[in-house]
Design an enzyme around this catalytic site. Structure first.
Site, PDB file in Angstrom:
ATOM      1  N   LYS A 127       2.458   5.872   6.168  1.00 25.52           N
ATOM      2  CA  LYS A 127       2.167   4.910   6.944  1.00 25.52           C
ATOM      3  C   LYS A 127       1.432   5.495   8.043  1.00 25.52           C
ATOM      4  CE  LYS A 127       5.281   1.252   5.684  1.00 25.52           C
ATOM      5  NZ  LYS A 127       6.155   0.102   5.972  1.00 25.52           N
ATOM      6  N   LYS A 172       2.103   2.342  -5.939  1.00 25.56           N
ATOM      7  CA  LYS A 172       2.978   1.190  -6.184  1.00 25.56           C
ATOM      8  C   LYS A 172       2.324  -0.093  -5.483  1.00 25.56           C
ATOM      9  CE  LYS A 172       5.898   0.757  -1.798  1.00 25.56           C
ATOM     10  NZ  LYS A 172       6.765  -0.025  -1.408  1.00 25.56           N
ATOM     11  N   LYS A 174       3.173  -5.143  -0.748  1.00 19.81           N
ATOM     12  CA  LYS A 174       3.068  -6.580  -0.213  1.00 19.81           C
ATOM     13  C   LYS A 174       1.932  -6.288   0.957  1.00 19.81           C
ATOM     14  CE  LYS A 174       7.411  -7.009   1.737  1.00 19.81           C
ATOM     15  NZ  LYS A 174       7.856  -5.910   2.513  1.00 19.81           N
TER      16      LYS A 174
END
Ligand code: ATP
Ligand code: LTN
Length: 328
Positions: free
Chosen positions: A111, A193, A196
């Site tokens: 992130k 992966k 969202k």
């Protein structure tokens, strides 16, 4: 009764990865355990969120939980920020967490790269808040997707560290990860992966996608060279589609491989799309119905927060006593 704890962030529309890796398992487990299922809004603000969108998504996620089959009478279904004990325990755990171990977390590194202009303290503290979530409820099991395993391990380490330093206080939780289904991958980059918050809308299938959109995304899904429909490390695209089919149809990998033996990639992708769309349709209808009854949903959330608050308070006062906070 053993305790189960899990949460999803209201950071975007839920994908079929979240459904298979998390929410569907919660539904299966809700009658066997005492369950606490949260909407992790405090985790969501570690990356930039539009306030009105965050508010809307929180309610939508509550509706979706219920539409997927979570029974709010059975489980404590609540919003994380409604129970202040999460932030309070996080602060205590912060003093037990080494900067080194927090900065080594894979998700923090990912992130930080992805949001390089906003590497804030919350992003680094994310797993400590998650440990607080879990440990507050004396949790036995944490059903999550494979990507969260490292965070549950940190929660275990912190529980053991606290217990050793101050005496037995926390239950040491176990992750509960369903093999195979634990990682649904992106339809565009099948070695990543499905997420969202992926910027490419074709990479993820959302639970809110209508049948046409689902079919279009599966038609565009990247496949591999060759023409055989088999699961193998050299075929990440086909393997991912087979995995999705197994999870939605409810069959094993070898059953799926024999169903599709000899079929072309194009027809195979359509069949996977149909299977997914058939499962999503009733969930979507129920979510829309629930969103029209906002008061009922708000009632579920406040009852859930009250139950969670009572359980969390017990642990937090024990913790405050053990660390030496004066309590009068
Ligand atoms: P974000 O992209 O905002 O980081 P996310 O899609 O990764 O979000 P989370 O809210 O972080 O979703 O995760 C909620 C739950 O869904 C977790 O238990 C996580 O392990 C699971 N999960 C998320 N993505 C997948 C996936 N692709 N396959 C299986 N499980 C998943
Ligand atoms: N970080 C989690 C969401 C989450 C969670 C939790 C999961 C927040 N608190 C506690 C399990 C237990 C994620 O899935 N990304």
């Amino acid at each position: 009764m053993k305790v189960m704890y899990s949460a999803v962030q209201p950071s975007g529309n839920l994908t079929i990865g979240n459904y298979i890796g998390a929410v569907r398992n919660w539904v299966r487990l809700q009658h066997e355990y005492e369950c606490f299922y949260a909407i992790a809004d405090m985790h969501a603000i570690t990356v930039k969120q539009d306030p009105a969108e965050l508010r809307r998504r929180t309610l939508e996620l509550a509706a979706l939980y219920v539409a997927c089959g979570i029974d709010p009478e059975q489980c404590a279904l609540y919003v994380q920020s409604h129970v202040s004990a999460h932030a309070e325990l996080c602060w205590v755990l912060n003093s037990l967490t080494y900067v080194g171990e927090a900065s080594r977390m894979t998700q923090f590194k990912d992130k930080s790269r992805k949001h390089a202009d906003n590497v804030n303290m919350g992003l680094m503290d994310y797993p400590v808040l998650m440990a607080a979530d879990i440990l507050l409820y004396q949790t036995d099991f944490v059903p999550v997707g494979a990507d969260q395993k490292q965070h549950v391990e940190l929660a275990r380490d912190l529980a053991e560290r606290f217990n050793k330093r101050y005496s037995e206080t926390f239950k040491v939780p176990e992750p509960l990860i369903v093999q195979g289904e634990a990682r649904i991958c992106s339809l565009q980059e099948p070695d990543k992966k499905m997420s969202k918050s992926d910027a490419d809308p074709n990479a993820s299938v959302y639970l809110s996608d209508d049948r046409d959109t689902v079919m279009r995304k599966f038609k565009r899904a990247v496949t591999d060279s060759g023409n055989e429909i088999l699961s193998s490390p050299e075929k990440p695209g086909i393997t991912n589609l087979l995995n999705i089919y197994c999870a939605f149809h409810g069959c094993t990998m070898s059953e799926a491989e024999s169903t599709f033996a000899g079929m072309g990639y194009g027809d195979f992708k359509l069949a996977v799309g149909e299977t997914v769309a058939d499962v999503l349709a009733p969930i979507q209808a129920e979510k829309e119905r629930l969103l029209k009854e906002k008061d009922v949903l708000a009632g579920y959330l406040s009852a859930g927060a009250e139950r969670a608050f009572k359980a969390a308070r017990k642990t937090l006062s024990k913790v405050y006593r053990k660390v030496g906070f004066y309590q009068g």
